[in-house]
Design a protein around this motif. Structure first.
Motif, PDB file in Angstrom:
ATOM      1  N   ALA A  85       0.824  -1.206   0.000  1.00  0.00           N
ATOM      2  CA  ALA A  85       0.000   0.000   0.000  1.00  0.00           C
ATOM      3  C   ALA A  85       0.859   1.256   0.000  1.00  0.00           C
ATOM      4  O   ALA A  85       0.557   2.235  -0.690  1.00  0.00           O
ATOM      5  CB  ALA A  85      -0.931  -0.001   1.209  1.00  0.00           C
ATOM      6  N   GLY A  86       1.957   1.224   0.758  1.00  0.00           N
ATOM      7  CA  GLY A  86       2.832   2.386   0.788  1.00  0.00           C
ATOM      8  C   GLY A  86       3.416   2.702  -0.573  1.00  0.00           C
ATOM      9  O   GLY A  86       3.525   3.869  -0.960  1.00  0.00           O
ATOM     10  N   ALA A  87       3.767   1.675  -1.333  1.00  0.00           N
ATOM     11  CA  ALA A  87       4.323   1.891  -2.668  1.00  0.00           C
ATOM     12  C   ALA A  87       3.263   2.381  -3.640  1.00  0.00           C
ATOM     13  O   ALA A  87       3.498   3.283  -4.446  1.00  0.00           O
ATOM     14  CB  ALA A  87       4.959   0.601  -3.188  1.00  0.00           C
ATOM     15  N   VAL A  88       2.058   1.819  -3.569  1.00  0.00           N
ATOM     16  CA  VAL A  88       0.986   2.187  -4.493  1.00  0.00           C
ATOM     17  C   VAL A  88       0.576   3.643  -4.316  1.00  0.00           C
ATOM     18  O   VAL A  88       0.282   4.346  -5.284  1.00  0.00           O
ATOM     19  CB  VAL A  88      -0.225   1.258  -4.289  1.00  0.00           C
ATOM     20  CG1 VAL A  88      -1.456   1.792  -5.001  1.00  0.00           C
ATOM     21  CG2 VAL A  88       0.098  -0.138  -4.804  1.00  0.00           C
ATOM     22  N   LEU A  89       0.564   4.129  -3.081  1.00  0.00           N
ATOM     23  CA  LEU A  89       0.094   5.479  -2.810  1.00  0.00           C
ATOM     24  C   LEU A  89       1.197   6.528  -2.886  1.00  0.00           C
ATOM     25  O   LEU A  89       0.938   7.712  -2.682  1.00  0.00           O
ATOM     26  CB  LEU A  89      -0.576   5.534  -1.434  1.00  0.00           C
ATOM     27  CG  LEU A  89      -1.900   4.771  -1.350  1.00  0.00           C
ATOM     28  CD1 LEU A  89      -2.382   4.689   0.084  1.00  0.00           C
ATOM     29  CD2 LEU A  89      -2.957   5.424  -2.229  1.00  0.00           C
ATOM     30  N   SER A  90       2.415   6.106  -3.184  1.00  0.00           N
ATOM     31  CA  SER A  90       3.508   7.053  -3.364  1.00  0.00           C
ATOM     32  C   SER A  90       3.700   7.305  -4.857  1.00  0.00           C
ATOM     33  O   SER A  90       3.888   6.373  -5.626  1.00  0.00           O
ATOM     34  CB  SER A  90       4.801   6.471  -2.778  1.00  0.00           C
ATOM     35  OG  SER A  90       5.911   7.247  -3.190  1.00  0.00           O
ATOM     36  N   TYR A  91       3.652   8.566  -5.260  1.00  0.00           N
ATOM     37  CA  TYR A  91       3.845   8.825  -6.685  1.00  0.00           C
ATOM     38  C   TYR A  91       5.311   9.061  -7.033  1.00  0.00           C
ATOM     39  O   TYR A  91       5.632   9.393  -8.178  1.00  0.00           O
ATOM     40  CB  TYR A  91       2.961   9.975  -7.179  1.00  0.00           C
ATOM     41  CG  TYR A  91       3.184  11.324  -6.523  1.00  0.00           C
ATOM     42  CD1 TYR A  91       4.282  12.107  -6.839  1.00  0.00           C
ATOM     43  CD2 TYR A  91       2.272  11.833  -5.618  1.00  0.00           C
ATOM     44  CE1 TYR A  91       4.470  13.336  -6.271  1.00  0.00           C
ATOM     45  CE2 TYR A  91       2.446  13.072  -5.043  1.00  0.00           C
ATOM     46  CZ  TYR A  91       3.546  13.829  -5.372  1.00  0.00           C
ATOM     47  OH  TYR A  91       3.726  15.055  -4.795  1.00  0.00           O
ATOM     48  N   VAL A  92       6.217   8.878  -6.056  1.00  0.00           N
ATOM     49  CA  VAL A  92       7.646   8.944  -6.379  1.00  0.00           C
ATOM     50  C   VAL A  92       8.276   7.559  -6.406  1.00  0.00           C
ATOM     51  O   VAL A  92       9.435   7.416  -6.785  1.00  0.00           O
ATOM     52  CB  VAL A  92       8.403   9.855  -5.384  1.00  0.00           C
ATOM     53  CG1 VAL A  92       7.928  11.285  -5.494  1.00  0.00           C
ATOM     54  CG2 VAL A  92       8.253   9.346  -3.957  1.00  0.00           C
ATOM     55  N   ALA A  93       7.518   6.533  -6.002  1.00  0.00           N
ATOM     56  CA  ALA A  93       8.031   5.164  -6.093  1.00  0.00           C
ATOM     57  C   ALA A  93       8.162   4.769  -7.567  1.00  0.00           C
ATOM     58  O   ALA A  93       7.349   5.165  -8.400  1.00  0.00           O
ATOM     59  CB  ALA A  93       7.095   4.202  -5.368  1.00  0.00           C
ATOM     60  N   ARG A  94       9.195   4.016  -7.886  1.00  0.00           N
ATOM     61  CA  ARG A  94       9.402   3.570  -9.265  1.00  0.00           C
ATOM     62  C   ARG A  94       8.295   2.609  -9.678  1.00  0.00           C
ATOM     63  O   ARG A  94       7.841   1.785  -8.889  1.00  0.00           O
ATOM     64  CB  ARG A  94      10.768   2.894  -9.405  1.00  0.00           C
ATOM     65  CG  ARG A  94      11.952   3.820  -9.198  1.00  0.00           C
ATOM     66  CD  ARG A  94      13.282   3.091  -9.367  1.00  0.00           C
ATOM     67  NE  ARG A  94      13.446   2.049  -8.365  1.00  0.00           N
ATOM     68  CZ  ARG A  94      13.359   0.755  -8.634  1.00  0.00           C
ATOM     69  NH1 ARG A  94      13.115   0.321  -9.874  1.00  0.00           N
ATOM     70  NH2 ARG A  94      13.523  -0.146  -7.675  1.00  0.00           N
ATOM     71  N   THR A 114       5.861  13.492   1.910  1.00  0.00           N
ATOM     72  CA  THR A 114       6.131  14.111   0.614  1.00  0.00           C
ATOM     73  C   THR A 114       6.037  13.029  -0.456  1.00  0.00           C
ATOM     74  O   THR A 114       6.240  11.846  -0.184  1.00  0.00           O
ATOM     75  CB  THR A 114       7.534  14.754   0.573  1.00  0.00           C
ATOM     76  OG1 THR A 114       8.518  13.753   0.880  1.00  0.00           O
ATOM     77  CG2 THR A 114       7.645  15.887   1.585  1.00  0.00           C
ATOM     78  N   GLY A 115       5.703  13.444  -1.666  1.00  0.00           N
ATOM     79  CA  GLY A 115       5.602  12.481  -2.755  1.00  0.00           C
ATOM     80  C   GLY A 115       4.491  11.475  -2.563  1.00  0.00           C
ATOM     81  O   GLY A 115       4.570  10.353  -3.057  1.00  0.00           O
ATOM     82  N   SER A 116       3.448  11.860  -1.850  1.00  0.00           N
ATOM     83  CA  SER A 116       2.350  10.941  -1.548  1.00  0.00           C
ATOM     84  C   SER A 116       1.029  11.555  -1.969  1.00  0.00           C
ATOM     85  O   SER A 116       0.886  12.784  -2.023  1.00  0.00           O
ATOM     86  CB  SER A 116       2.315  10.634  -0.040  1.00  0.00           C
ATOM     87  OG  SER A 116       1.157   9.897   0.303  1.00  0.00           O
ATOM     88  N   LEU A 117       0.070  10.698  -2.270  1.00  0.00           N
ATOM     89  CA  LEU A 117      -1.263  11.184  -2.613  1.00  0.00           C
ATOM     90  C   LEU A 117      -2.027  11.676  -1.392  1.00  0.00           C
ATOM     91  O   LEU A 117      -3.079  12.296  -1.522  1.00  0.00           O
ATOM     92  CB  LEU A 117      -2.069  10.072  -3.300  1.00  0.00           C
ATOM     93  CG  LEU A 117      -1.539   9.624  -4.662  1.00  0.00           C
ATOM     94  CD1 LEU A 117      -2.321   8.421  -5.164  1.00  0.00           C
ATOM     95  CD2 LEU A 117      -1.616  10.762  -5.670  1.00  0.00           C
ATOM     96  N   LEU A 118      -1.529  11.382  -0.194  1.00  0.00           N
ATOM     97  CA  LEU A 118      -2.197  11.775   1.038  1.00  0.00           C
ATOM     98  C   LEU A 118      -1.303  12.702   1.841  1.00  0.00           C
ATOM     99  O   LEU A 118      -0.087  12.520   1.894  1.00  0.00           O
ATOM    100  CB  LEU A 118      -2.550  10.542   1.873  1.00  0.00           C
ATOM    101  CG  LEU A 118      -3.531   9.559   1.233  1.00  0.00           C
ATOM    102  CD1 LEU A 118      -3.630   8.293   2.075  1.00  0.00           C
ATOM    103  CD2 LEU A 118      -4.903  10.184   1.061  1.00  0.00           C
ATOM    104  N   ALA A 119      -1.918  13.688   2.491  1.00  0.00           N
ATOM    105  CA  ALA A 119      -1.179  14.644   3.300  1.00  0.00           C
ATOM    106  C   ALA A 119      -1.301  14.279   4.772  1.00  0.00           C
ATOM    107  O   ALA A 119      -2.381  13.913   5.244  1.00  0.00           O
ATOM    108  CB  ALA A 119      -1.718  16.058   3.067  1.00  0.00           C
ATOM    109  N   GLY A 120      -0.199  14.387   5.495  1.00  0.00           N
ATOM    110  CA  GLY A 120      -0.217  14.102   6.918  1.00  0.00           C
ATOM    111  C   GLY A 120       1.199  13.954   7.427  1.00  0.00           C
ATOM    112  O   GLY A 120       2.154  13.877   6.649  1.00  0.00           O
ATOM    113  N   PRO A 121       1.366  13.896   8.742  1.00  0.00           N
ATOM    114  CA  PRO A 121       2.713  13.715   9.291  1.00  0.00           C
ATOM    115  C   PRO A 121       3.250  12.314   9.012  1.00  0.00           C
ATOM    116  O   PRO A 121       2.534  11.327   9.171  1.00  0.00           O
ATOM    117  CB  PRO A 121       2.519  13.955  10.793  1.00  0.00           C
ATOM    118  CG  PRO A 121       1.076  13.696  11.043  1.00  0.00           C
ATOM    119  CD  PRO A 121       0.354  14.050   9.791  1.00  0.00           C
ATOM    120  N   ARG A 122       4.505  12.248   8.588  1.00  0.00           N
ATOM    121  CA  ARG A 122       5.147  10.951   8.389  1.00  0.00           C
ATOM    122  C   ARG A 122       5.431  10.298   9.734  1.00  0.00           C
ATOM    123  O   ARG A 122       5.316   9.089   9.900  1.00  0.00           O
ATOM    124  CB  ARG A 122       6.432  11.135   7.593  1.00  0.00           C
ATOM    125  CG  ARG A 122       7.076   9.843   7.116  1.00  0.00           C
ATOM    126  CD  ARG A 122       8.270  10.096   6.227  1.00  0.00           C
ATOM    127  NE  ARG A 122       9.390  10.719   6.932  1.00  0.00           N
ATOM    128  CZ  ARG A 122       9.766  11.980   6.787  1.00  0.00           C
ATOM    129  NH1 ARG A 122       9.133  12.773   5.946  1.00  0.00           N
ATOM    130  NH2 ARG A 122      10.794  12.469   7.456  1.00  0.00           N
TER     131      ARG A 122
END
Length: 423
Positions: free
Chosen positions: A192-201, A409-417
């Motif tokens: 899920a973390g990879a799918v929702l990150s738009y900077v993942a390859r 950063t680089g995610s479709l969702l905003a919030g604290p990492r």
């Protein structure tokens, strides 16, 4: 999720350009599209240009990949794009549609279909998310939340609220509902973390998706032999009786897990952040716990959770959106967070008002045929989570200066990492 590719356009990120002029009749743009999204969200502050954009008609934008599109930010325009059947998400399939990643989406489950095909899939799982059934889950959800609160409370202070409460609670609720065992939660979380990150390859996303799909297929085979009272068994029975196809089984499972996990975990963390930086809100809710359900709705409205957009809607005929003519075949993306700050609908929209009676008009869960299937369950998790934060974490505060909170950063969702807190 990533099967199929198209010719990508170069990513366009950086400083926003001019919002652009109102196009002439027929929807032809008069200026170059503006780069979108406008930037990562930090401190739960939406981009300042949204206020001006909402006052005008939809503008032309370009996401990092795909063809240019119209952006709707006003509450009325966003609701229309979500509910008017002349706007189709299925039309995006096979096109160079606006998107955050290089590979275009060519198929999927419920989110990529229009009624009646979308309705066919939704009916397979909808009973699990009915309000009365979800209400019967409240004791289970509360028990899981209490267990995670115990883990958080036992940790040395400062403790990371994201890692010890928000993420594990959302994962456990979602996996229990679907029927994923304990050993599958880490696999699911990594995927899920990879799918929702738009900077993942794309290669990484594809490999993780293949691996997770194989894991779900193994579980489905077990459910076929030994049915259980869970969503995965429902999907297996629907496949075996011809109501859904094999590929749709995984697509639905993936969508439900993604939608139910990451966004809820993010919102729980955002709510904790708001309480930590606004202690008067926690004090108000402690003294008036009857306000907690409404405060959840107000936080859903107030928090700019989604960065950018999901699948665009394509106009299937010429249509006027707000005051702007949209030609048939043109894509439109909507910004739910911007619509939720529309001053024409919400009084004092940039102020968090836990007592607000207007918040129920928010669009955080979408609208129309694609209204969030798990909205009742998400509300339950958020309500219980907020209640525990308010009543069981007295003097909740940030353990680092506000400006040092690390945001996604680089995610479709905003919030604290991460969210280091003390209490």
């Amino acid at each position: 999720m990533v099967d199929g590719a198209s010719s990508p356009c170069p990513a366009r990120r950086g400083s926003p350009e001019s919002p652009g002029a109102t196009p002439p009749e027929g929807g032809a743009p008069t200026e170059a599209p503006r780069a979108y999204p406008f930037g990562d969200t930090t401190d739960l502050a939406p981009h300042p240009d949204y206020a001006a954009l909402r006052e005008g008609p939809p503008i032309r934008v370009r996401l990092p990949y795909g063809e240019p599109c119209w952006l709707a930010t006003g509450h009325e325009e966003v609701r229309m794009a979500l509910t008017d059947p002349r706007f189709s998400v299925a039309e995006a399939m096979g096109r160079d549609h606006p998107r955050m990643r290089p590979l275009a989406r060519t198929g999927g489950g419920m989110v990529a279909l229009d009624p009646p095909e979308q309705t066919r899939l939704r009916q397979v799982v909808s009973r699990r998310f009915a309000a009365r059934r979800v209400e019967r889950m409240s004791e289970h959800t509360r028990r899981l939340a209490e267990e995670q609160l115990a883990v958080l409370s036992a940790a040395p202070q400062p403790a990371d609220f994201v890692a010890l409460f928000a993420t594990p609670l959302a994962i456990r609720v979602s996996c229990d509902l679907l029927g994923l065992p304990e050993d599958g939660r880490r696999r699911f979380s990594d995927w899920a973390g990879a799918v929702l990150s738009y900077v993942a390859r794309d290669e990484e996303v594809a490999s993780r998706t293949v691996a997770f799909r194989g894991y779900v297929a193994e579980l489905a085979a077990r459910r076929q032999a030994e049915p259980r009272d869970d969503l995965l068994t429902d999907l297996v029975r629907a496949r075996d009786t011809g109501r859904i196809r094999e590929g749709e089984l995984f697509a639905i499972a993936a969508e439900l897990l993604n939608a139910g996990f990451e966004s809820t975990a993010c919102q729980l963390a955002n709510m904790c952040y708001l309480l930590a930086v606004r202690p008067e809100v926690a004090e108000l809710l402690r003294g008036r716990p009857e306000l907690i359900p409404g405060a959840v709705e107000e936080m859903l409205r107030f928090v700019p959770l989604i960065l950018g957009s999901t699948l665009p809607r394509y106009a299937t005929e010429d249509v006027v959106l707000g005051s702007t003519p949209i030609s048939a075949g043109s894509p439109v993306v909507v910004d739910l967070s911007a619509a939720n700050r529309d001053g024409r609908v919400f009084a004092d929209p940039d102020t968090l008002r836990p007592e607000s009676t207007e918040a129920s008009r928010h669009l955080a869960f979408g609208a129309g045929a694609h209204y969030c299937l798990g909205a009742h369950l998400a509300r339950q998790e958020l309500r219980i989570g907020l209640e525990l934060m308010v009543t069981r974490l007295p003097a909740l505060r940030l353990a680092v200066p506000r400006e040092e909170v690390p945001w996604r950063t680089g995610s479709l969702l905003a919030g604290p990492r991460e969210l280091p807190v003390a209490w």
